[in-house]
Structure formats: C-alpha cells, structure tokens
Design a protein around this motif. Sequence first.
Motif, PDB file in Angstrom:
ATOM      1  N   ALA A   1       1.216  -1.259   0.125  1.00 39.45           N
ATOM      2  CA  ALA A   1      -0.127   0.352   0.172  1.00 39.45           C
ATOM      3  C   ALA A   1       0.673   1.282  -0.484  1.00 39.45           C
ATOM      4  O   ALA A   1       1.945   0.754   0.272  1.00 39.45           O
ATOM      5  N   GLU A   2       0.475   2.230  -0.210  1.00 39.55           N
ATOM      6  CA  GLU A   2       0.653   3.700  -0.119  1.00 39.55           C
ATOM      7  C   GLU A   2       0.495   4.903   0.625  1.00 39.55           C
ATOM      8  O   GLU A   2      -1.005   4.587   0.069  1.00 39.55           O
ATOM      9  N   LEU A   3       1.001   5.720   1.444  1.00 43.84           N
ATOM     10  CA  LEU A   3      -0.265   6.342   2.081  1.00 43.84           C
ATOM     11  C   LEU A   3       0.248   7.615   1.259  1.00 43.84           C
ATOM     12  O   LEU A   3       2.447   8.244   1.559  1.00 43.84           O
ATOM     13  N   SER A   4      -0.352   8.953   1.260  1.00 35.68           N
ATOM     14  CA  SER A   4       0.428   9.747   0.801  1.00 35.68           C
ATOM     15  C   SER A   4      -0.951  11.690   1.368  1.00 35.68           C
ATOM     16  O   SER A   4      -1.642  10.941   0.982  1.00 35.68           O
ATOM     17  N   HIS A   5      -0.077  12.587   1.267  1.00 34.23           N
ATOM     18  CA  HIS A   5      -0.971  13.656   1.667  1.00 34.23           C
ATOM     19  C   HIS A   5      -1.039  13.771   0.543  1.00 34.23           C
ATOM     20  O   HIS A   5      -0.280  15.246  -0.592  1.00 34.23           O
ATOM     21  N   GLN A   6      -2.784  14.541  -0.013  1.00 32.17           N
ATOM     22  CA  GLN A   6      -2.854  15.127  -1.584  1.00 32.17           C
ATOM     23  C   GLN A   6      -4.810  16.314  -0.823  1.00 32.17           C
ATOM     24  O   GLN A   6      -5.101  15.601  -0.340  1.00 32.17           O
ATOM     25  N   GLY A   7      -3.929  17.199  -1.196  1.00 30.05           N
ATOM     26  CA  GLY A   7      -5.052  18.757  -0.951  1.00 30.05           C
ATOM     27  C   GLY A   7      -5.231  18.104   0.296  1.00 30.05           C
ATOM     28  O   GLY A   7      -6.307  18.103   0.702  1.00 30.05           O
ATOM     29  N   GLY A   8      -4.847  18.610   1.422  1.00 29.75           N
ATOM     30  CA  GLY A   8      -4.999  18.809   2.270  1.00 29.75           C
ATOM     31  C   GLY A   8      -6.311  17.237   3.544  1.00 29.75           C
ATOM     32  O   GLY A   8      -5.889  16.648   4.475  1.00 29.75           O
ATOM     33  N   LEU A   9      -5.630  16.364   2.843  1.00 27.49           N
ATOM     34  CA  LEU A   9      -6.098  14.492   2.915  1.00 27.49           C
ATOM     35  C   LEU A   9      -5.182  14.145   2.936  1.00 27.49           C
ATOM     36  O   LEU A   9      -4.023  13.720   2.513  1.00 27.49           O
ATOM     37  N   TRP A  10      -4.949  12.799   3.700  1.00 29.44           N
ATOM     38  CA  TRP A  10      -4.414  12.119   4.128  1.00 29.44           C
ATOM     39  C   TRP A  10      -5.622  10.453   3.168  1.00 29.44           C
ATOM     40  O   TRP A  10      -5.917  10.432   3.287  1.00 29.44           O
ATOM     41  N   ILE A  11      -4.478   9.861   1.793  1.00 25.79           N
ATOM     42  CA  ILE A  11      -4.819   9.242   1.500  1.00 25.79           C
ATOM     43  C   ILE A  11      -4.294   7.694   1.134  1.00 25.79           C
ATOM     44  O   ILE A  11      -2.613   7.817   1.304  1.00 25.79           O
ATOM     45  N   LEU A  12      -4.984   6.787   1.549  1.00 20.52           N
ATOM     46  CA  LEU A  12      -4.203   5.774   1.801  1.00 20.52           C
ATOM     47  C   LEU A  12      -4.824   4.406   0.986  1.00 20.52           C
ATOM     48  O   LEU A  12      -5.844   5.164   0.095  1.00 20.52           O
ATOM     49  N   LYS A  13      -3.856   4.063  -0.176  1.00 26.92           N
ATOM     50  CA  LYS A  13      -4.450   2.874  -1.242  1.00 26.92           C
ATOM     51  C   LYS A  13      -3.749   2.089  -1.640  1.00 26.92           C
ATOM     52  O   LYS A  13      -2.920   1.207  -1.102  1.00 26.92           O
ATOM     53  N   ASP A  14      -4.322   0.814  -2.242  1.00 32.25           N
ATOM     54  CA  ASP A  14      -3.703  -0.675  -1.811  1.00 32.25           C
ATOM     55  C   ASP A  14      -3.452  -0.590  -3.312  1.00 32.25           C
ATOM     56  O   ASP A  14      -4.013  -0.610  -3.846  1.00 32.25           O
ATOM     57  N   LEU A  15      -1.700  -1.454  -2.909  1.00 39.40           N
ATOM     58  CA  LEU A  15      -1.447  -1.098  -4.890  1.00 39.40           C
ATOM     59  C   LEU A  15      -1.736  -2.791  -5.268  1.00 39.40           C
ATOM     60  O   LEU A  15      -0.658  -3.581  -5.444  1.00 39.40           O
ATOM     61  N   GLY A  16      -3.148  -3.355  -5.019  1.00 38.51           N
ATOM     62  CA  GLY A  16      -2.965  -4.948  -5.286  1.00 38.51           C
ATOM     63  C   GLY A  16      -2.281  -5.631  -4.518  1.00 38.51           C
ATOM     64  O   GLY A  16      -1.800  -6.866  -4.891  1.00 38.51           O
ATOM     65  N   SER A  17      -2.555  -5.488  -2.893  1.00 36.95           N
ATOM     66  CA  SER A  17      -2.073  -6.693  -2.338  1.00 36.95           C
ATOM     67  C   SER A  17      -3.132  -7.723  -1.800  1.00 36.95           C
ATOM     68  O   SER A  17      -4.684  -7.935  -2.720  1.00 36.95           O
ATOM     69  N   THR A  18      -2.500  -8.655  -1.728  1.00 39.41           N
ATOM     70  CA  THR A  18      -2.679 -10.348  -1.671  1.00 39.41           C
ATOM     71  C   THR A  18      -3.540 -10.356  -0.888  1.00 39.41           C
ATOM     72  O   THR A  18      -5.052 -10.745  -1.402  1.00 39.41           O
ATOM     73  N   ASN A  19      -3.241  -9.729   0.116  1.00 35.25           N
ATOM     74  CA  ASN A  19      -4.369 -10.024   1.880  1.00 35.25           C
ATOM     75  C   ASN A  19      -5.266  -8.876   1.930  1.00 35.25           C
ATOM     76  O   ASN A  19      -6.095  -9.116   2.815  1.00 35.25           O
ATOM     77  N   GLY A  20      -5.297  -7.914   1.350  1.00 38.64           N
ATOM     78  CA  GLY A  20      -5.975  -6.435   1.246  1.00 38.64           C
ATOM     79  C   GLY A  20      -5.444  -5.574   2.481  1.00 38.64           C
ATOM     80  O   GLY A  20      -4.352  -5.730   3.362  1.00 38.64           O
ATOM     81  N   THR A  21      -5.638  -4.829   2.139  1.00 35.90           N
ATOM     82  CA  THR A  21      -5.998  -3.147   3.197  1.00 35.90           C
ATOM     83  C   THR A  21      -6.703  -3.083   4.073  1.00 35.90           C
ATOM     84  O   THR A  21      -8.265  -3.132   2.809  1.00 35.90           O
ATOM     85  N   THR A  22      -7.461  -2.418   5.177  1.00 34.02           N
ATOM     86  CA  THR A  22      -8.217  -2.379   5.450  1.00 34.02           C
ATOM     87  C   THR A  22      -8.142  -1.252   6.565  1.00 34.02           C
ATOM     88  O   THR A  22      -7.326  -0.505   6.747  1.00 34.02           O
ATOM     89  N   VAL A  23      -9.081  -0.290   6.576  1.00 33.88           N
ATOM     90  CA  VAL A  23      -9.618   1.151   7.475  1.00 33.88           C
ATOM     91  C   VAL A  23     -10.647   0.621   8.157  1.00 33.88           C
ATOM     92  O   VAL A  23     -11.932   0.544   7.896  1.00 33.88           O
ATOM     93  N   ASN A  24     -10.605   0.564   9.729  1.00 35.42           N
ATOM     94  CA  ASN A  24     -12.072   0.550  10.536  1.00 35.42           C
ATOM     95  C   ASN A  24     -12.933  -0.961  10.249  1.00 35.42           C
ATOM     96  O   ASN A  24     -13.411  -0.842  10.643  1.00 35.42           O
ATOM     97  N   GLY A  25     -12.011  -1.457   9.910  1.00 33.72           N
ATOM     98  CA  GLY A  25     -12.345  -2.884   9.380  1.00 33.72           C
ATOM     99  C   GLY A  25     -12.391  -3.281   8.133  1.00 33.72           C
ATOM    100  O   GLY A  25     -13.315  -3.877   7.823  1.00 33.72           O
ATOM    101  N   ARG A  26     -13.006  -1.840   7.708  1.00 31.37           N
ATOM    102  CA  ARG A  26     -13.906  -2.184   5.945  1.00 31.37           C
ATOM    103  C   ARG A  26     -12.476  -2.140   4.713  1.00 31.37           C
ATOM    104  O   ARG A  26     -11.776  -1.912   5.194  1.00 31.37           O
TER     105      ARG A  26
END
Length: 189
Positions: free
Chosen positions: A138-163
């Motif tokens: 995954a990657e975490l970036s700061h864009q336009g005053g917001l934090w953006i977390l992007k999954d990069l096609g991981s096998t086991n997934g990325t979750t935020v607050n269980g989703r």
Amino acid sequence: MTSSFEFSTSAAPAPVSARLSDAERERALEVLRDGVAKGRLSHDTFVRRMELVLGARHADEIAVLVADLPRENRFSRAVFGSVEAVSGFTVRLRRAWQAERLPKLLLPAPGHPRPLRIGRDPGNGLRLTHETVSRVHAELSHQGGLWILKDLGSTNGTTVNGRRVIGAVVVREGDQVAFGRVAYRLAVG
C-alpha cells in the motif's frame, strides 16, 4: 440447477397488468440480495437476475425471477435485525477496546514529496516483514489537505476501520488500518 430467464423485446403487445412500482422492484432486489448472502445464488446469477428485475415491466416477470428463493416474514426480519444490531455493537466495542492497544503509525509530515510505500520489500519506506503483507502492499500520501491510503493490489488486502480498501480511501488520525494481518492506529507525530 441452472435456470435461464429471458424476456422478449419484440413489439408484440404485452398482457394487460399494472406497471411495476419502485417498491416492488426493491422488494425483489432485496430477495435476490438475501439469496446471495445465504449462498442460494451465485454472484453471476444474482447480477443477471438483478438486470432482469430492473428491466421487467410487469409483476409476473419479477415473480419468475424470485420464485425459487424463500422470502422472510416480518417476524424473522425483526429478529435478524435485532441480532445484527447487537452483534454490530459488540464489533464496535471490540474495535474501540483494541484501538488503544494497537501500535501507532505516524502519518508522514504534510510536505513530504513522495508517498510512503508500505510492504515487505526492503525499498519501502515502511517495511513490514509479516507473511500476510505483500512486497509492495500500500501507499500513504498527503494530497489536497487529506491523507490518502491506497491499496496497491495486495494479496491479503488493506483495511481501514475493518472495511477493505478498494483502490484508495481518505484516512485520518485515529483510524485503524491493517495491511494483511498487521494492524496500526494512525497518529499525528
């Protein structure tokens, strides 16, 4: 057991019956969703029948599409709704309890020129050596005053607050994030 449902699109006159209301379509879609959730319909069958429900003009067309699926009565819906509410509360309570116990992941400084890459690969900014974490997860970036977390096609997934994250999602301080089975609580440093 495979059934095929097709409706004629010819110019032949349709039998005289009342037009479908949005409520009737919604009830049929709910029966189909319940069928998928309970394993009675495959995803492909659900999608095909959903398309046919949305294109149906008369109640008898919809009746054919849901005839093989049981319908819940009001009592069972009320019981299951109560159970869902209670189980949802326990899940939220467990998350709140675990949140304070999770290690913190400090969000990078807002002016950072490149996103923070996360994964098993040694070239990542945050290297996680757990077996459920992909090499480039995954990657975490700061864009336009917001934090953006992007999954990069991981096998086991990325979750935020269980989703599960599909693509990218906005995150903020206090969110619980997991890369595979490695979990953190986001914090500002």
